[in-house]
Design a protein around this motif. Structure first.
Motif, PDB file in Angstrom:
ATOM      1  N   UNK A  10       0.843  -1.198   0.000  1.00 10.13           N
ATOM      2  CA  UNK A  10       0.000   0.000   0.000  1.00 10.13           C
ATOM      3  C   UNK A  10       0.875   1.243   0.000  1.00 10.13           C
ATOM      4  N   UNK A  11       0.305   2.388   0.382  1.00 10.16           N
ATOM      5  CA  UNK A  11       1.043   3.636   0.430  1.00 10.16           C
ATOM      6  C   UNK A  11       0.286   4.614   1.305  1.00 10.16           C
ATOM      7  N   UNK A  22       1.766   9.527 -12.727  1.00 10.69           N
ATOM      8  CA  UNK A  22       1.849   8.072 -12.858  1.00 10.69           C
ATOM      9  C   UNK A  22       1.791   7.677 -14.330  1.00 10.69           C
ATOM     10  N   UNK A  23       0.867   8.282 -15.071  1.00  9.40           N
ATOM     11  CA  UNK A  23       0.722   7.977 -16.497  1.00  9.40           C
ATOM     12  C   UNK A  23       1.985   8.361 -17.276  1.00  9.40           C
ATOM     13  N   UNK A  24       2.606   9.474 -16.905  1.00  7.64           N
ATOM     14  CA  UNK A  24       3.832   9.920 -17.565  1.00  7.64           C
ATOM     15  C   UNK A  24       4.912   8.843 -17.506  1.00  7.64           C
ATOM     16  N   UNK A  33       2.032   1.141  -9.435  1.00  6.74           N
ATOM     17  CA  UNK A  33       3.311   1.778  -9.126  1.00  6.74           C
ATOM     18  C   UNK A  33       3.984   1.105  -7.927  1.00  6.74           C
ATOM     19  N   UNK A  34       3.240   0.847  -6.883  1.00  9.40           N
ATOM     20  CA  UNK A  34       3.805   0.246  -5.668  1.00  9.40           C
ATOM     21  C   UNK A  34       4.053  -1.254  -5.814  1.00  9.40           C
ATOM     22  N   UNK A  39       3.387  -6.683 -12.848  1.00  8.25           N
ATOM     23  CA  UNK A  39       2.687  -6.275 -14.062  1.00  8.25           C
ATOM     24  C   UNK A  39       3.592  -6.377 -15.286  1.00  8.25           C
ATOM     25  N   UNK A  40       3.060  -6.958 -16.344  1.00 10.04           N
ATOM     26  CA  UNK A  40       3.848  -7.263 -17.533  1.00 10.04           C
ATOM     27  C   UNK A  40       4.389  -6.024 -18.235  1.00 10.04           C
ATOM     28  N   UNK A  41       3.728  -4.889 -18.101  1.00  5.43           N
ATOM     29  CA  UNK A  41       4.261  -3.714 -18.777  1.00  5.43           C
ATOM     30  C   UNK A  41       5.314  -2.981 -17.958  1.00  5.43           C
ATOM     31  N   UNK A  42       5.651  -3.465 -16.751  1.00  8.12           N
ATOM     32  CA  UNK A  42       6.696  -2.809 -15.965  1.00  8.12           C
ATOM     33  C   UNK A  42       7.758  -3.765 -15.426  1.00  8.12           C
ATOM     34  N   UNK A  43       7.555  -5.079 -15.513  1.00 11.20           N
ATOM     35  CA  UNK A  43       8.542  -6.029 -14.974  1.00 11.20           C
ATOM     36  C   UNK A  43       8.297  -7.422 -15.537  1.00 11.20           C
TER      37      UNK A  43
END
Length: 150
Positions: A10-11, A22-24, A33-34, A39-43
């Motif tokens: 969480x955050x 975040x979108x940028x 993000x956390x 997620x396949x589009x970030x890792x």
């Protein structure tokens, strides 16, 4: 949520980032993000985040492997990548096939799921970043070897 299943990271609300920021950087929301590893589009998931360090040890000693794996989304149903995986690497060698395995489980932080084992005819080496999991076993029938000789 099922009993025993923990929440993703969480955050604190005071540190929540605006959706435009975040979108940028390619995230759809604070949750992604956390918890970017999932997620396949970030890792690449647990196997591509943590395994390469251990797998490099295997690859330093042997040729390129053929790979087999098993895994699934068993714990966190809202992730893209497997949260549990077991991989067996097979390395063709002149004497036959050498095998190495790698596993990552949702309970790795508990200390039971992160280790590598090198198993051979004469013994086994179990390695981990947790020293309490490291061991060396010698088979009773193992060949006698004297250090410093060839």
């Amino acid at each position: 949520m099922e009993p025993g299943v923990k929440e993703d990271f969480g955050w604190p609300k005071k540190y929540e980032m605006p959706a435009s920021m975040l979108a940028k950087y390619g995230y759809k929301d604070m949750h992604q993000f956390r918890n970017w590893r999932w997620y396949k589009d970030s890792a690449g998931g647990r196997c591509l985040t943590w395994a390469p360090i251990q797998i490099d040890i295997f690859n330093c000693g042997w040729a390129r492997p053929s790979r087999y794996r098993s895994g699934g989304l068993d714990y966190y149903k809202n992730h893209d990548w497997y949260d549990n995986a077991i991989v067996i690497y097979e390395y063709p060698m002149a004497q036959g096939v050498a095998r190495a395995s790698y596993q990552v489980q949702t309970t790795t932080s508990a200390g039971g799921g992160y280790f590598e084992m090198f198993m051979g005819d004469d013994g086994t080496i179990k390695m981990s970043e947790d020293p309490s999991l490291c061991s060396i076993w010698r088979e009773a029938r193992a060949t006698q070897v004297r250090l410093g000789t060839t």
